[in-house]
Write a protein that holds these residues in place. Sequence first.
Motif, PDB file in Angstrom:
ATOM      1  N   HIS A 188       0.933  -1.117   0.086  1.00  0.00           N
ATOM      2  CA  HIS A 188       0.003   0.034  -0.046  1.00  0.00           C
ATOM      3  C   HIS A 188       0.971   1.137  -0.113  1.00  0.00           C
ATOM      4  O   HIS A 188       0.452   2.273  -0.718  1.00  0.00           O
ATOM      5  CB  HIS A 188      -1.220  -0.024   0.974  1.00  0.00           C
ATOM      6  CG  HIS A 188      -0.381   0.485   2.377  1.00  0.00           C
ATOM      7  ND1 HIS A 188       0.561   0.030   3.270  1.00  0.00           N
ATOM      8  CD2 HIS A 188      -1.119   1.791   2.999  1.00  0.00           C
ATOM      9  CE1 HIS A 188       0.343   0.683   4.302  1.00  0.00           C
ATOM     10  NE2 HIS A 188       0.036   1.832   4.174  1.00  0.00           N
ATOM     11  N   SER A 205      -2.914  -8.708  -7.355  1.00  0.00           N
ATOM     12  CA  SER A 205      -3.133  -9.110  -5.987  1.00  0.00           C
ATOM     13  C   SER A 205      -3.693 -10.528  -6.182  1.00  0.00           C
ATOM     14  O   SER A 205      -4.457 -10.761  -7.559  1.00  0.00           O
ATOM     15  CB  SER A 205      -4.114  -8.129  -5.272  1.00  0.00           C
ATOM     16  OG  SER A 205      -4.495  -8.903  -3.989  1.00  0.00           O
ATOM     17  N   LYS A 209     -10.605  -8.449  -3.782  1.00  0.00           N
ATOM     18  CA  LYS A 209     -11.274  -8.066  -2.404  1.00  0.00           C
ATOM     19  C   LYS A 209     -10.692  -6.634  -1.897  1.00  0.00           C
ATOM     20  O   LYS A 209     -11.603  -5.936  -1.244  1.00  0.00           O
ATOM     21  CB  LYS A 209     -11.293  -9.060  -1.444  1.00  0.00           C
ATOM     22  CG  LYS A 209      -9.913  -9.309  -1.009  1.00  0.00           C
ATOM     23  CD  LYS A 209      -9.730 -10.485   0.155  1.00  0.00           C
ATOM     24  CE  LYS A 209      -8.329 -10.691   0.678  1.00  0.00           C
ATOM     25  NZ  LYS A 209      -8.401 -11.788   1.882  1.00  0.00           N
ATOM     26  N   LYS A 210      -9.494  -6.269  -2.459  1.00  0.00           N
ATOM     27  CA  LYS A 210      -9.078  -4.930  -1.673  1.00  0.00           C
ATOM     28  C   LYS A 210      -9.089  -4.062  -2.854  1.00  0.00           C
ATOM     29  O   LYS A 210      -8.468  -2.861  -2.927  1.00  0.00           O
ATOM     30  CB  LYS A 210      -7.664  -5.126  -1.371  1.00  0.00           C
ATOM     31  CG  LYS A 210      -7.398  -5.965   0.004  1.00  0.00           C
ATOM     32  CD  LYS A 210      -6.069  -6.132   0.554  1.00  0.00           C
ATOM     33  CE  LYS A 210      -5.972  -6.812   1.663  1.00  0.00           C
ATOM     34  NZ  LYS A 210      -4.502  -6.965   2.035  1.00  0.00           N
ATOM     35  N   ASP A 213     -10.063  -0.347  -2.103  1.00  0.00           N
ATOM     36  CA  ASP A 213      -8.733   0.215  -1.263  1.00  0.00           C
ATOM     37  C   ASP A 213      -7.774   0.727  -2.176  1.00  0.00           C
ATOM     38  O   ASP A 213      -7.126   1.679  -2.227  1.00  0.00           O
ATOM     39  CB  ASP A 213      -8.213  -0.700  -0.351  1.00  0.00           C
ATOM     40  CG  ASP A 213      -8.897  -0.697   1.401  1.00  0.00           C
ATOM     41  OD1 ASP A 213      -9.996   0.121   1.100  1.00  0.00           O
ATOM     42  OD2 ASP A 213      -8.373  -1.357   2.101  1.00  0.00           O
ATOM     43  N   TYR A 222      -6.481  -2.467 -11.095  1.00  0.00           N
ATOM     44  CA  TYR A 222      -6.258  -3.496 -10.136  1.00  0.00           C
ATOM     45  C   TYR A 222      -6.573  -4.942 -10.629  1.00  0.00           C
ATOM     46  O   TYR A 222      -7.639  -4.854 -11.291  1.00  0.00           O
ATOM     47  CB  TYR A 222      -7.115  -3.100  -8.850  1.00  0.00           C
ATOM     48  CG  TYR A 222      -6.984  -3.859  -7.750  1.00  0.00           C
ATOM     49  CD1 TYR A 222      -6.384  -3.080  -6.547  1.00  0.00           C
ATOM     50  CD2 TYR A 222      -7.234  -5.372  -7.268  1.00  0.00           C
ATOM     51  CE1 TYR A 222      -6.010  -3.730  -5.352  1.00  0.00           C
ATOM     52  CE2 TYR A 222      -6.827  -5.871  -6.130  1.00  0.00           C
ATOM     53  CZ  TYR A 222      -6.318  -4.978  -5.199  1.00  0.00           C
ATOM     54  OH  TYR A 222      -6.077  -5.656  -4.128  1.00  0.00           O
ATOM     55  N   ARG A 336      -5.276  -3.770   7.657  1.00  0.00           N
ATOM     56  CA  ARG A 336      -5.117  -2.666   6.580  1.00  0.00           C
ATOM     57  C   ARG A 336      -4.641  -1.591   7.235  1.00  0.00           C
ATOM     58  O   ARG A 336      -5.555  -0.663   7.999  1.00  0.00           O
ATOM     59  CB  ARG A 336      -6.682  -2.703   5.973  1.00  0.00           C
ATOM     60  CG  ARG A 336      -7.059  -3.787   5.449  1.00  0.00           C
ATOM     61  CD  ARG A 336      -8.249  -3.384   4.483  1.00  0.00           C
ATOM     62  NE  ARG A 336      -8.721  -4.778   3.805  1.00  0.00           N
ATOM     63  CZ  ARG A 336      -9.632  -4.952   2.981  1.00  0.00           C
ATOM     64  NH1 ARG A 336     -10.440  -3.717   2.848  1.00  0.00           N
ATOM     65  NH2 ARG A 336      -9.991  -6.057   2.649  1.00  0.00           N
ATOM     66  N   TYR A 337      -3.374  -1.106   7.126  1.00  0.00           N
ATOM     67  CA  TYR A 337      -2.603  -2.013   6.505  1.00  0.00           C
ATOM     68  C   TYR A 337      -1.043  -2.205   7.360  1.00  0.00           C
ATOM     69  O   TYR A 337      -0.210  -2.852   7.175  1.00  0.00           O
ATOM     70  CB  TYR A 337      -1.857  -1.462   4.915  1.00  0.00           C
ATOM     71  CG  TYR A 337      -3.178  -1.546   4.173  1.00  0.00           C
ATOM     72  CD1 TYR A 337      -3.212  -2.920   3.365  1.00  0.00           C
ATOM     73  CD2 TYR A 337      -4.190  -0.935   4.028  1.00  0.00           C
ATOM     74  CE1 TYR A 337      -4.271  -3.308   2.389  1.00  0.00           C
ATOM     75  CE2 TYR A 337      -5.070  -1.122   3.011  1.00  0.00           C
ATOM     76  CZ  TYR A 337      -5.179  -2.175   2.380  1.00  0.00           C
ATOM     77  OH  TYR A 337      -6.094  -2.383   1.434  1.00  0.00           O
TER      78      TYR A 337
END
Length: 347
Positions: A188, A205, A209-210, A213, A222, A336-337
Amino acid sequence: MLTVNAYAATSATEPLVRTTIERRDVGPNDVLIEIRYAGICHSDIHTVRGDWGPQHYPLAPGHEIAGVVTEVGSEVTRHRVGDRVGVGCMVNSCRECEYCRRGEEQYCREGNVQTYGAVDRDGTITQGGYTTHVVVNEDFAVRIPDALSLDAAAPLLCAGITTYSPLRHWNAGPGKKVAVVGLGGLGHMAVKFAHALGAEVTVLSQSLKKREDGLRLGADDYRATSDPETFERLADSFDLIINTVSAGIDISAYLGLLKVDGALVNVGAPAEPLPVNVFSLLLKRRTFAGSAIGGIAETQEMLDFCGEHGIAPEIEVITADQINEAYERVLASDVRYRFVIDIATLN
């Protein structure tokens, strides 16, 4: 000697416990720092559990230290009582080799002295930031800008500089496409830095799911690496990939995502070797590299950059009694995180 409260590991298999340790007297070139906050790094867990080799116990980990100077040695010129300072992954080096002389103490030819679990120049074993105070040479304490809160500043001393240094070294910036593997404590920060430097940023990733973010933190895209099509669609796409995960991945598959002359830089540190198909390198003149934190000057540059651009890690502040629970949550990727210990809870 100064006796201070600490949270330490007594073996590779037992939970960390409250205890005390001794700090050396403040020498002419030393500063005494009252630690306010200490980040929990995945490296702490690897080290105390013996994943990277046998350790001396009891061992107080912690190399993301933020605090306030409370005493200075007679010859100290860099810091004064009351200064807000940080200590990262190293507390000494030879100061004489070519790397130390050019400000890259992390690559000291004799080996830098790690903040905990290392043999210092005086023969003692270093102890880290899960303690109320630390004594360090003034040259290895860096100034924390007023724009940064001490709790948020703590993880910058490892997670911050570990990702900032390779982004700078491989010239991440406008016109460059950067991928970050993993969106955890390191990842992050890599996203935030790459975005602030002007690069186009993609997070890679295992799942999506993130994703929300990642985009909020500055990513332009992403992608889920569990989807085989990701590697097909993104082939030959990136100038630079920063791999932040501390587990085994298919390095050759990720190398296939690089353009000609692209570089994949490992900053995560898995316990097992990472095999590479050499043709993944040869056919596109790609580079598979590693990077270890940064020198003291670059660490200060990174902190100043964060102060100027309003960059700080996403943190969850915990008490000392929650450290063992936090370790399990780190291993389960349930943070997180970055966990940050409120060291006042050790008093």
